[in-house]
Design a protein around this motif. Sequence first.
Motif, PDB file in Angstrom:
ATOM      1  N   UNK A 157       0.800  -0.968  -0.167  1.00 35.31           N
ATOM      2  CA  UNK A 157       0.515  -0.149  -0.253  1.00 35.31           C
ATOM      3  C   UNK A 157       0.876   1.617   0.478  1.00 35.31           C
ATOM      4  N   UNK A 158       0.667   2.501  -0.010  1.00 36.46           N
ATOM      5  CA  UNK A 158       1.143   3.754  -0.643  1.00 36.46           C
ATOM      6  C   UNK A 158       1.884   4.203   1.159  1.00 36.46           C
ATOM      7  N   UNK A 159       1.241   3.817   1.730  1.00 35.64           N
ATOM      8  CA  UNK A 159       1.870   4.047   3.554  1.00 35.64           C
ATOM      9  C   UNK A 159       2.981   2.679   3.683  1.00 35.64           C
ATOM     10  N   UNK A 160       2.987   2.004   3.260  1.00 29.38           N
ATOM     11  CA  UNK A 160       4.109   0.818   3.504  1.00 29.38           C
ATOM     12  C   UNK A 160       5.259   0.811   2.677  1.00 29.38           C
ATOM     13  N   UNK A 161       4.858   0.965   1.020  1.00 26.17           N
ATOM     14  CA  UNK A 161       5.830   2.029   0.287  1.00 26.17           C
ATOM     15  C   UNK A 161       6.382   2.786   0.134  1.00 26.17           C
ATOM     16  N   UNK A 162       6.061   3.920   1.046  1.00 22.24           N
ATOM     17  CA  UNK A 162       7.242   5.102   1.591  1.00 22.24           C
ATOM     18  C   UNK A 162       7.889   4.899   3.296  1.00 22.24           C
ATOM     19  N   UNK A 163       7.111   3.628   3.946  1.00 24.23           N
ATOM     20  CA  UNK A 163       7.777   3.233   5.107  1.00 24.23           C
ATOM     21  C   UNK A 163       8.938   2.355   4.862  1.00 24.23           C
ATOM     22  N   UNK A 164       8.745   1.430   3.557  1.00 21.82           N
ATOM     23  CA  UNK A 164      10.361   0.463   4.013  1.00 21.82           C
ATOM     24  C   UNK A 164      10.137  -0.236   2.548  1.00 21.82           C
ATOM     25  N   UNK A 165       9.375  -0.348   1.568  1.00 16.82           N
ATOM     26  CA  UNK A 165       9.717  -0.652   0.601  1.00 16.82           C
ATOM     27  C   UNK A 165      10.350  -0.391  -0.600  1.00 16.82           C
ATOM     28  N   UNK A 166      10.442   0.978  -0.783  1.00 21.24           N
ATOM     29  CA  UNK A 166      11.694   1.523  -1.388  1.00 21.24           C
ATOM     30  C   UNK A 166      12.819   1.400  -1.534  1.00 21.24           C
ATOM     31  N   UNK A 167      13.037   1.928   0.463  1.00 23.10           N
ATOM     32  CA  UNK A 167      13.672   1.355   1.379  1.00 23.10           C
ATOM     33  C   UNK A 167      14.752   0.189   0.592  1.00 23.10           C
ATOM     34  N   UNK A 168      13.567  -1.117   1.048  1.00 19.55           N
ATOM     35  CA  UNK A 168      13.908  -2.400   0.863  1.00 19.55           C
ATOM     36  C   UNK A 168      14.759  -2.229  -0.974  1.00 19.55           C
ATOM     37  N   UNK A 169      13.798  -2.137  -1.718  1.00 14.32           N
ATOM     38  CA  UNK A 169      14.200  -2.109  -2.787  1.00 14.32           C
ATOM     39  C   UNK A 169      15.457  -1.784  -3.245  1.00 14.32           C
ATOM     40  N   UNK A 170      15.740  -0.405  -2.518  1.00 13.54           N
ATOM     41  CA  UNK A 170      17.454  -0.248  -2.667  1.00 13.54           C
ATOM     42  C   UNK A 170      18.353  -1.188  -2.377  1.00 13.54           C
ATOM     43  N   UNK A 171      17.895  -2.081  -1.178  1.00  9.73           N
ATOM     44  CA  UNK A 171      18.763  -2.956  -0.728  1.00  9.73           C
ATOM     45  C   UNK A 171      20.008  -3.018  -0.181  1.00  9.73           C
ATOM     46  N   UNK A 172      20.584  -1.630   0.067  1.00 13.52           N
ATOM     47  CA  UNK A 172      21.943  -1.085   0.935  1.00 13.52           C
ATOM     48  C   UNK A 172      21.596  -2.159   2.512  1.00 13.52           C
TER      49      UNK A 172
END
Length: 365
Positions: A157-172
């Motif tokens: 969802x939009x909230x979870x996307x900005x909480x952690x999903x974008x960061x997880x995708x970055x993979x750092x």
Amino acid sequence: MKKFFSICLILLSVVLISWGFKAHRVIATIAQKHLTSNTAYVVSAYLKGESMADVATWADENKNKATTPWHFLNLPLGLTHEDFVKAVQQSDNNTYTALLKTEATLKDKTVNPEQKNEALKYLIHLVGDAHQPMHISRKEDKGGNTIQVRFDNKGTNLHALWDSRLIDHEGLSETAMIKAYDLATPAQIQQWQSDSPMEWLWESYQLSSELYAQTKAGQQIDEAYYQRSIIIVRKRMDQAAIRLAGELNKLFNDEQLKITNVTLVPPPPVSAGVASLVKLEEIKNAIGKTIRTEGKVYSSKDIGSMVLVNLGAAYPNQLLTVVLKGKAKELGTQLENKSITVEGEVTNYKGKPQIVIIDPLKIKF
């Protein structure tokens, strides 16, 4: 008119865990790098020797009915800056008022060290919350929690996307994130630290307004969206860290510490030995103690920033919840139906015993 601009608070479920475990730790670590030496000493003393990263998610882990609204602020879209300020000033029991409350506690010379410890842990966390755009958003979709999208071939969802999903995708890793995100120039540091908490929230409000316009229910989040968004994530986290350091330096740089009953926590002596073994059936009597216990894993659930592992029975009848975070989270998929030994401090979460594990060596199976 006042009713129209009143802040709409809503009690959210565990899905509202701002920035995720790793991101909050990164914000706190970058902030700690920008403290003056005296501020760093005072902060360490009030935190009883724990690092800022160690306590960065404490406020999420210890939510209750009274403090859950501290993590967000809900407003209607379309407010001008003037109307936004009026609306926030008329509000109560949300991120803005919590920031003011915690800073007032830390300034109060009559407050005892335990109260300062709690207020400081809240402040470290809530400055991060204030910079997550979807935490300054609207009531009707619970801060984007009900706006379903797809990312990395998974529903979210939009909230979870900005909480952690974008960061997880970055993979750092945390270490790599700290290096990549801590890029503020002296001019930026000066500007960001001169801004008030009201302006932090206004920035987040403007961003969430843009995200609502750009993101539709059912949308497939593509690489172009990710590339635009991760730049914003990096900046907001860096701003949160720099501003947190700025607030702490204002509070503590000139403080002459006079604490007699709070000391830095030394590492346990080598002779301390292994933590005592407590039967799983008796775990509720061990709240506040560091122990070992053994039991079968009946169920587990990955909620993004952590994995919840249920021992003794499946949820909601478990005897103990083991909360896996950080590196220990990687064990989550390996424990189903296995008997494990876990070591850590037993705490009470909504009437249920739990042990939070970050170090995977604290679990044996």
